[in-house]
Structure formats: C-alpha cells, structure tokens
Write an enzyme that holds these catalytic residues in place. Structure first.
Site, PDB file in Angstrom:
ATOM      1  N   SER A 464     -20.408   6.186 130.561  1.00  0.00           N
ATOM      2  CA  SER A 464     -19.871   6.437 131.884  1.00  0.00           C
ATOM      3  C   SER A 464     -18.647   7.353 131.748  1.00  0.00           C
ATOM      4  O   SER A 464     -18.776   8.448 131.214  1.00  0.00           O
ATOM      5  CB  SER A 464     -19.560   5.125 132.593  1.00  0.00           C
ATOM      6  N   ASP A 549     -30.171   5.999 137.461  1.00  0.00           N
ATOM      7  CA  ASP A 549     -28.727   5.778 137.575  1.00  0.00           C
ATOM      8  C   ASP A 549     -28.217   6.277 138.930  1.00  0.00           C
ATOM      9  O   ASP A 549     -28.303   7.474 139.231  1.00  0.00           O
ATOM     10  CB  ASP A 549     -28.019   6.519 136.443  1.00  0.00           C
ATOM     11  N   HIS A 581     -27.495   2.628 135.278  1.00  0.00           N
ATOM     12  CA  HIS A 581     -26.207   2.950 134.664  1.00  0.00           C
ATOM     13  C   HIS A 581     -25.959   1.980 133.505  1.00  0.00           C
ATOM     14  O   HIS A 581     -25.109   1.085 133.569  1.00  0.00           O
ATOM     15  CB  HIS A 581     -25.104   2.842 135.710  1.00  0.00           C
TER      16      HIS A 581
END
Length: 614
Positions: A464, A549, A581
C-alpha cells in the site's frame, strides 16, 4: 545455522484466532480453518462440543461478533476483495446463514450494538448514494430494516447513544478539518458541538457516549501535541482531560460493557502500557501484568463482567489468549494462535530510535537473525502502509520470516506515522516521496553506519503506502537498494487519487492537503510519482497486485510494469484474480511469499525454502 521456518507455519491459516465470549458468558466463539478455509466455530463453555457454524468456502471469514441476543453470530464478507462488505447472521447452534444486507455494490458499516437491543443493530449503508452511508435499524433475526437517519450532512461517522438514538455526526470541513454536530435525545435539528482544524484531523476523533448519555468520550489533540482521552459535556461543550501521555497518543479505551464508564486507557510507545482509571479494575490489571511477559489487551468480556478474554502480544512467539476469572483472580490458558511456532527459532524485536537528518526522532523496531552477530548482514527495510498508521512491538510474521532467512529487518515509524502526536503526523504533509522518504533513507544509512547492514545488499519492501515507498526509494535513491518488493502500491499519485472508492470522496480535501491536489499541484505530484521516473530505476523490482483492489486499482501496478518493461528494466509481476488490497486466501499468500523469498534470495543473498518445502 537455525533451521528454516516453513512458510506454511508463518503465513498459512492460524490454528485458532479471535476468541469471543457470548454476552451471557455461556459460549465461546473463535475463527479457525474448516476444510482449509477460515470459519467461525462455537463451543459451550466447559464442554467439548466444538463445531463450525459457518460454511464459507471462499476467502474465509475474518471479522465477526456476537449478537446481543446470545443466539447469533454476525459476520461480514466481501466478494474477492472488493470491500463491499455484506453483513450476515448465523445461529450459534449452526444452520444456514441469513444475509442481512443482500445489496450489490453496497458497503455495510456497523454503527452501534447495544445490550438494550438484543435483536437489533444500527448499520450504515451506501445504497442510496455510493459516497455516503445512511443509518438503518436492522433486525438481525429477520433482516428487516428501517431508515433511522438519512445522510444529508455529508457525515463520515455517526455515534448513537445507548438508546439507539443517533445524536452525533462527524462531518468534514472545507479547511480539511472536522466538525461534530449534535442533536438532543428527542431528535430535532443538528447543532454545532465542536470542531478542529486540519492540524488535528488525524489525531482527534469522537469515541462513544459516556455512562449518562450527557457526555461524549473523545480522543483529542486540540491544544496539545498528543491525543488525550477527554470527556466532552454535550450541554456546555466543555472538555475534561481524563488521561494523557506527553509522548504517545491514546491507543485504546477500556469501557464497561453495560455502564459505559471508561475504566482504563492504553498508550503505545516502544511497548504498550495501561493507565487504570477505575479502582474496580485496578487489581485485575495489576494481576494480568504478571500472567505473561507479553503486552496484554482485554479483547472481550461477558455482560456480567465476570470473565474476560485477554490477548498477550509477544515478539518471540504468536499471540496467546487467556481466560481471566475476576472473582477467583485466576488466569487460565485458552490457546495459542499458531502453536507450531512455539519451538521455532524466532528473533527478538528491539525498539530503536533514529535521528533523521533534520533532527526529528524516529521510532522503530529492529529484528536481527537469531544466529548471527548482527554485523554485515543483508537487510530489508520493511515499510508499513497507511501512511497514517504505525509499526508496533510484537510478533510480526514478515519480520520473523525475513530474520529467519538471514536478513536484518528494520521497521520505522517515519514522519506521517500515527501514535506519536500530531506534530509527527503533520510533518508528513506533502512529503510523500520527500521527507517521508528521507526518513526511510536515513534509517537505512543508520543500519549501514553501525555495521549492521551490508551496503551492497539492502532491499526495500512494503504494501500500500509501503509499496509506494518502495517505488519512490528505487527512483529517488537508486544506488541505495539492490532490489524492491511492491505490494499494491500507487505508482502515479494523480491517477491513484482520481480512482479512489466513492465512499472515500468526503476525505478528498484531506488527501489534497496531505498529498497534493491533482489539478492545482499536477507538476508537484508528477515529481513525486515514481511512474514518471522509471528511467532512474536500476534495481530489480517485484510487483504484486490484487485484481479487485478498490483502494489502489490494478492500473497502478500495470502502468509501472509496462513502463519498466518498455525501458528494458528487470520487473517481475504477479496478480491474483480473487484478491483485493492484500491477499486473504492462504494459497495466494503462500504463492506470493514463495516468489518474494526467491526474489530476495536472488538479489540479496538470503536463504529460501524451495517451493514445495524441503
């Protein structure tokens, strides 16, 4: 040389995790594999009647809670990582599941659960408008729902009192701060209660109504650096400080299950510590400190407040759970999350403090291989996501995996990380790829200067925001890293912000202030976006992505992959069609870590477990 810990033990499904007592204390639930998929299990306390009560055969169940009727388990699931959470109910005795929010492309958010309403909860749904969640009263036995509050305020968070009256709304302000609106117990119009500016936006939050319904517990940094636990009187608007720490923000607040009185508050510095507020639990907390050497939290307790479930975090072992019987002052071991780790050669996680080039103190953790002198090692900088999050002390499977494979693993709470006060958070404003990255660079230099890391064998790894930091590190300091591993990281800050989920839209002013504005700051954001600087990348890169995602769309990985390949650079790419994600399915996790382990070994020289074990 210590033996390799199999990836299956580190990253496969846990044996058992997340225990919860039913409100009446008669039954215990937990999450454990059933035919290889994580499901909710239930047993009667004192009996051996364990049984799986859910029958998921997909990505597994990771979040659940007891209904206050003591008869149902409620759990959330999405579809292949799309984060459109649906709420489901199943009888604690087993049977078919009831989908309580059977709505496509709608995200359910639990707003309130209270003992006074055993068959109902309050839930937020963005079924009317994808950007905003309205509040519904939902019957957990039938699925019937009625609208309680239509979100005409642009509200991002609701707080109901203990009679299920939605009385507090948190709304963003044009200045990138927030305001609290309030209304009386009988409803009526909304009136201002409190507000705070952008400087306090990430360190101030309403928490819950206090015991009499006339006050609100808040975590606030307004007028201070660190977030304090305060009591906000609804009639006068006055605030009373209940607990604070000059070095750390409030971490968790321990509220009584039926009186809602704040009984203790925790702060996380190098380790977690508790400040007891209520004399009624002082002896319990003192006793719990001596049960186990780890840092403890009370994760659940019954309605009578007679029995607590306590989790202990440790660095040299998995999380372990105990049952605490208050009347007898007795702690009984319940289970370990991963008992197969108990006799494995784990490595200690050491708190460190590093001074950045501008004098800012950075807190972090260093995990060194258990069988080395800690000198001249291949090293990996493990960067946390968020970035408005933090690394904490305790068992970390990735840190242990890296140390076991022979790497020095450093985790650092760079500026912009939470937990250390608003000045530390706000120092990261508009510093993605700037001073935030400098902090990471300075931390690597710290390892090199102390002889811990071999300067020719340092990698950077993260997911991320951490994935973005990997790309930024390879472009801004190409001579520092021998390789990088990016998991679901943005490569172009402009396209990333242009494709955020609809329910993130109210946060756009905050993103624009903290990161940059896609239109007004286009040149600036391009200068901080790794996609525009692939010519600087010299180190091999591994990219990993979930196709579904919603936070960082797959195009963020695809566009830098294609740019690197077009420039003749070394890039490996793996994508999982049934993930979002992050990687929830154990088979996907194990495949990814096998690829990452071999990649790191090829470029840094650490050890690896051959695919298939052995």
């Amino acid at each position: 040389m210590v033996p390799l810990i199999p990836r299956e033990i580190l990253f496969g499904n846990p044996a058992r995790v997340a225990p919860r007592l039913s409100p009446d204390g008669r039954r215990l639930a937990w999450i454990a594999p059933d035919d290889g998929v994580l499901n909710v299990w239930v047993k009667t306390v004192g009996r051996d009647d364990d049984r799986a009560v859910t029958r998921d055969r997909g990505r597994g169940i990771r979040a659940y809670f007891w209904a206050q009727n003591d008869e149902q388990i409620l759990y959330i699931q999405d579809k292949d990582g799309d984060e459109n959470w649906r709420l489901n109910a199943v009888a604690a005795s087993g049977g078919g599941a009831l989908e309580l929010t059977p709505l496509d492309k709608v995200q359910a958010q639990v707003v309130a659960v209270d003992v006074k309403f055993p068959d109902e909860i309050l839930v937020g749904l963005n079924d009317r408008e994808p950007v905003l969640h309205d509040v519904y009263r939902l019957n957990v036995r039938t699925g019937a729902r009625t609208l309680e509050v239509r979100n005409d305020l642009g509200c991002l968070g609701w707080i109901a009192d203990h009679d299920y009256r939605v009385r507090v709304a948190q709304v963003p302000t044009p200045e990138s701060g927030f305001a609290l609106l309030h209304r009386g117990p009988d409803g009526g119009g909304w009136a201002p209660l409190a507000s705070w500016g952008a400087e306090d936006a990430l360190t101030t939050n309403p928490l819950a109504f206090a015991e009499n319904g006339g006050a609100l517990y808040i975590s606030s940094s307004v007028g201070s650096n660190t977030a304090e636990l305060r009591r906000l009187d609804l009639a006068s608007g006055k605030e009373e400080v209940i607990a604070s720490d000059p070095e750390a923000d409030v971490e968790d607040v321990f509220l009584h299950p039926t009186t809602y009185r704040a009984q203790a508050v925790s702060f996380a510095k190098d380790r977690l510590s508790w400040t007891v507020l209520d004399p009624d639990v002082r002896a319990d907390f003192e006793a719990l400190r001596s049960v186990h050497h780890g840092d403890f939290t009370v994760v659940n307790r019954d309605r009578a407040d007679a029995t607590w479930l306590v989790a202990y975090e440790q660095d040299l072992g998995p999380t372990v759970y105990y049952v605490w019987e208050r009347a007898r002052r007795k702690a009984s071991f319940l289970f370990s999350v991963r008992p197969e780790l108990e006799d494995r050669p784990l490595a200690a996680m050491k708190p460190v403090r590093i001074r950045a080039r501008d004098g800012l103190t950075l807190h972090g953790y260093l995990t060194l291989p258990a069988d080395t002198g800690g000198r001249g090692l291949p090293a990996v900088l493990l960067v946390h996501g968020g970035p408005w999050a933090r690394d904490s002390w305790g068992y970390d499977p990735e840190a242990q995996w890296l140390a076991n494979r022979g790497y020095a693993c450093l985790q650092i709470n760079f500026r912009g990380s939470t937990g250390y006060g608003k000045m530390h958070v706000n120092a990261g404003d508009r510093e993605w790829g700037g001073r935030m990255q400098d902090d990471l660079t300075d931390s690597v230099r710290w390892m090199i200067d102390r002889g811990i890391a071999d300067p020719s064998r340092v990698g950077i790894y993260g997911g991320s925001y951490g994935g973005y930091a990997v790309l930024a590190g390879l472009t801004s300091t190409p001579d520092l890293y021998a390789c990088g591993v990016d998991i679901v990281g943005p490569s172009n800050l402009i396209t990333w912000m242009d494709t955020i989920p609809p329910y993130w839209k109210p946060f756009e002013p905050l993103l624009h202030r903290r990161v940059g504005h896609p239109e007004r700051d286009r040149a600036f954001l391009e200068s901080r976006s790794p996609l525009f600087h692939v010519d600087r990348i010299t180190a091999p890169l591994l990219l990993a992505q979930g196709r579904n995602d919603p936070r960082v769309k797959r195009e963020e990985s695809l566009q830098i992959r294609d740019a690197l390949r077009g420039a003749g650079k070394t890039v490996e790419f793996v994508e999982f069609d049934d993930e979002g994600h992050g990687f929830a399915r154990p088979e996907n996790r194990l495949r990814f870590y096998a690829l990452a382990e071999r990649f790191l070994a090829d470029h840094l020289g650490g050890r690896f477990e051959p695919e298939g074990g052995g």
